[in-house]
Design a protein around this motif. Structure first.
Motif, mmCIF file in Angstrom:
data_model
loop_
_atom_site.group_PDB
_atom_site.id
_atom_site.type_symbol
_atom_site.label_atom_id
_atom_site.label_comp_id
_atom_site.label_asym_id
_atom_site.label_seq_id
_atom_site.Cartn_x
_atom_site.Cartn_y
_atom_site.Cartn_z
ATOM 1 N N SER A 123 -0.501 1.773 7.012
ATOM 2 C CA SER A 123 0.089 0.713 6.188
ATOM 3 C C SER A 123 0.669 1.282 4.895
ATOM 4 C CB SER A 123 -0.952 -0.361 5.879
ATOM 5 O OG SER A 123 -1.928 0.152 4.987
ATOM 6 N N GLU A 124 1.368 0.389 4.143
ATOM 7 C CA GLU A 124 2.024 0.823 2.897
ATOM 8 C C GLU A 124 1.017 1.261 1.833
ATOM 9 O OE1 GLU A 124 2.587 -1.886 4.498
ATOM 10 O OE2 GLU A 124 4.677 -1.903 5.125
ATOM 11 N N ARG A 125 -0.189 0.764 1.886
ATOM 12 C CA ARG A 125 -1.183 1.116 0.872
ATOM 13 C C ARG A 125 -2.096 2.263 1.316
ATOM 14 N NH1 ARG A 125 -2.712 -3.896 2.955
ATOM 15 N NH2 ARG A 125 -4.683 -3.891 4.116
ATOM 16 N N GLU A 126 -1.701 2.959 2.384
ATOM 17 C CA GLU A 126 -2.525 4.045 2.923
ATOM 18 C C GLU A 126 -1.710 5.321 3.091
ATOM 19 O OE1 GLU A 126 -5.588 1.386 5.704
ATOM 20 O OE2 GLU A 126 -3.751 2.213 6.566
ATOM 21 N N ARG A 127 -2.437 6.440 3.166
ATOM 22 C CA ARG A 127 -1.874 7.733 3.537
ATOM 23 C C ARG A 127 -2.829 8.358 4.549
ATOM 24 N NH1 ARG A 127 1.461 5.538 1.335
ATOM 25 N NH2 ARG A 127 2.902 6.204 -0.324
ATOM 26 N N GLU A 177 3.346 9.464 6.317
ATOM 27 C CA GLU A 177 3.839 8.320 5.569
ATOM 28 C C GLU A 177 3.515 7.013 6.303
ATOM 29 O OE1 GLU A 177 5.178 8.389 2.613
ATOM 30 O OE2 GLU A 177 5.096 10.576 2.457
ATOM 31 N N PRO A 178 3.615 5.871 5.614
ATOM 32 C CA PRO A 178 3.365 4.582 6.273
ATOM 33 C C PRO A 178 4.334 4.335 7.434
ATOM 34 C CG PRO A 178 3.359 4.338 3.884
ATOM 35 C CD PRO A 178 3.843 5.731 4.171
ATOM 36 N N GLY A 179 3.840 3.670 8.476
ATOM 37 C CA GLY A 179 4.659 3.341 9.631
ATOM 38 C C GLY A 179 3.889 3.524 10.931
ATOM 39 N N ASP A 207 -7.148 5.480 1.375
ATOM 40 C CA ASP A 207 -6.573 4.455 0.506
ATOM 41 C C ASP A 207 -5.717 5.126 -0.566
ATOM 42 O OD1 ASP A 207 -5.960 2.262 -1.014
ATOM 43 O OD2 ASP A 207 -8.015 1.515 -1.175
ATOM 44 N N ARG A 255 -4.090 3.454 -2.943
ATOM 45 C CA ARG A 255 -3.969 2.610 -4.127
ATOM 46 C C ARG A 255 -4.698 3.233 -5.320
ATOM 47 N NH1 ARG A 255 -6.066 -2.903 -1.510
ATOM 48 N NH2 ARG A 255 -7.603 -1.364 -0.776
#
Length: 290
Positions: A27-31, A46-48, A63, A65
């Motif tokens: 997700s966008e808030r994860e790596r 990257e997210p995707g 996470d 964030r």
């Protein structure tokens, strides 16, 4: 069901399982990082939606964030060797996922511990070069900015994280020192209060003296004016009496005698012992009526 149909069903199920295990989402808030037999092959995913080899690759997701770390309270010594207890916190986030994984094995607790240790050493060095007044004064913002920059540079190289902010929440004195400090502050404030009271008393006495002097001046001036007015009135009355007397002295004397009789006999119990031929009864003894 025939043997061929059953085999086809088994193959389809295996294909679904393999296909399901080959896809994963960040997700966008994860790596994430990708491990193959424990070796890092995907350092910064990257997210995707991504593909992996099932049963071979292992995906570790973290996470990305902003993280909040409460640094345990520490006891530091200032430049004057005065002990202070500093309470602080750190705001950080992952910058390089591969470096973060290599330094901490993806353990968030270990990352917080390492950051706390590095922040504590820098705070100790910084506080040790400052006086107590500088630590608690408005210079704290510049001190925290320097510590943030230094810690961020080290954390990027060693831990793969970026330090966004380091802040001191509270600076306290140890209990045994606080009592003496508060007593000294109390005595200083009492001394200042006494000085203010002394100055106020001095000013009050000056104001009272000025008021008393002005009062005496005003009273003297009022008495002077009253005496002048009274003198003018007496002179005017004497002038009127003299004028009345000059017009008809006999009538004036008669009128004055009547006023004296009225005042003398105002009370029925009044008694006067006088000789009958006394001048006071001059007009009462006259039979002519003039």
């Amino acid at each position: 069901m025939s043997q061929k149909g059953f085999s086809a069903l088994i193959v389809a199920l295996v294909a679904v399982v393999i296909g399901w295990g080959s896809l994963y989402v960040v997700s966008e808030r994860e790596r994430a990082v990708q491990l193959r037999f424990g070796e890092l092959v995907g350092p910064n995913i990257e997210p995707g939606l991504h593909f992996k080899f099932p049963f071979v690759d292992n995906i570790r997701i973290f996470d990305a964030r902003l993280q909040h770390l409460e640094v345990p309270s520490e006891r530091f010594l200032t430049l004057e060797q005065k002990a202070v207890i500093v309470d602080s916190y750190i705001k950080w986030r992952i910058a390089d996922v591969a470096s973060f994984y290599k330094a901490t094995a993806g353990d968030l607790y270990r990352a917080n511990t390492l950051l706390s240790q590095r922040a504590e050493s820098r705070l100790r060095n910084k506080v040790g070069g400052l006086t107590l007044n500088e630590v608690v004064s408005g210079q704290r913002d510049s001190i925290m900015s320097d510590i943030t920059n230094e810690l961020d540079e080290v954390a990027r190289k060693e831990l793969g994280v970026t330090v966004v902010d380091v802040r001191v929440k509270r600076v306290d004195l140890p209990p045994q020192v606080s009592d003496s400090v508060f007593e000294r502050m109390s005595s200083e404030r009492e001394k200042e209060a006494q000085e203010f009271r002394s100055k106020g008393q001095e000013m009050a006495e000056g104001i009272q003296a000025n008021a008393d002097r002005e009062q005496r001046i005003i009273q003297a001036d009022a008495y002077k004016q009253a005496e002048i007015i009274r003198g003018n009135g007496d002179a005017k009355a004497a002038e009127v009496y003299a004028s009345a007397y000059n017009r008809d002295s006999e009538f004036y004397a008669f009128h004055r005698s009547l006023q004296a009789y009225k005042q003398s006999f105002s009370d029925s119990g009044d008694i006067m012992l006088l000789e009958p031929n006394n001048d006071f009864f001059k007009y009462l003894n006259k039979k002519s009526g003039n």
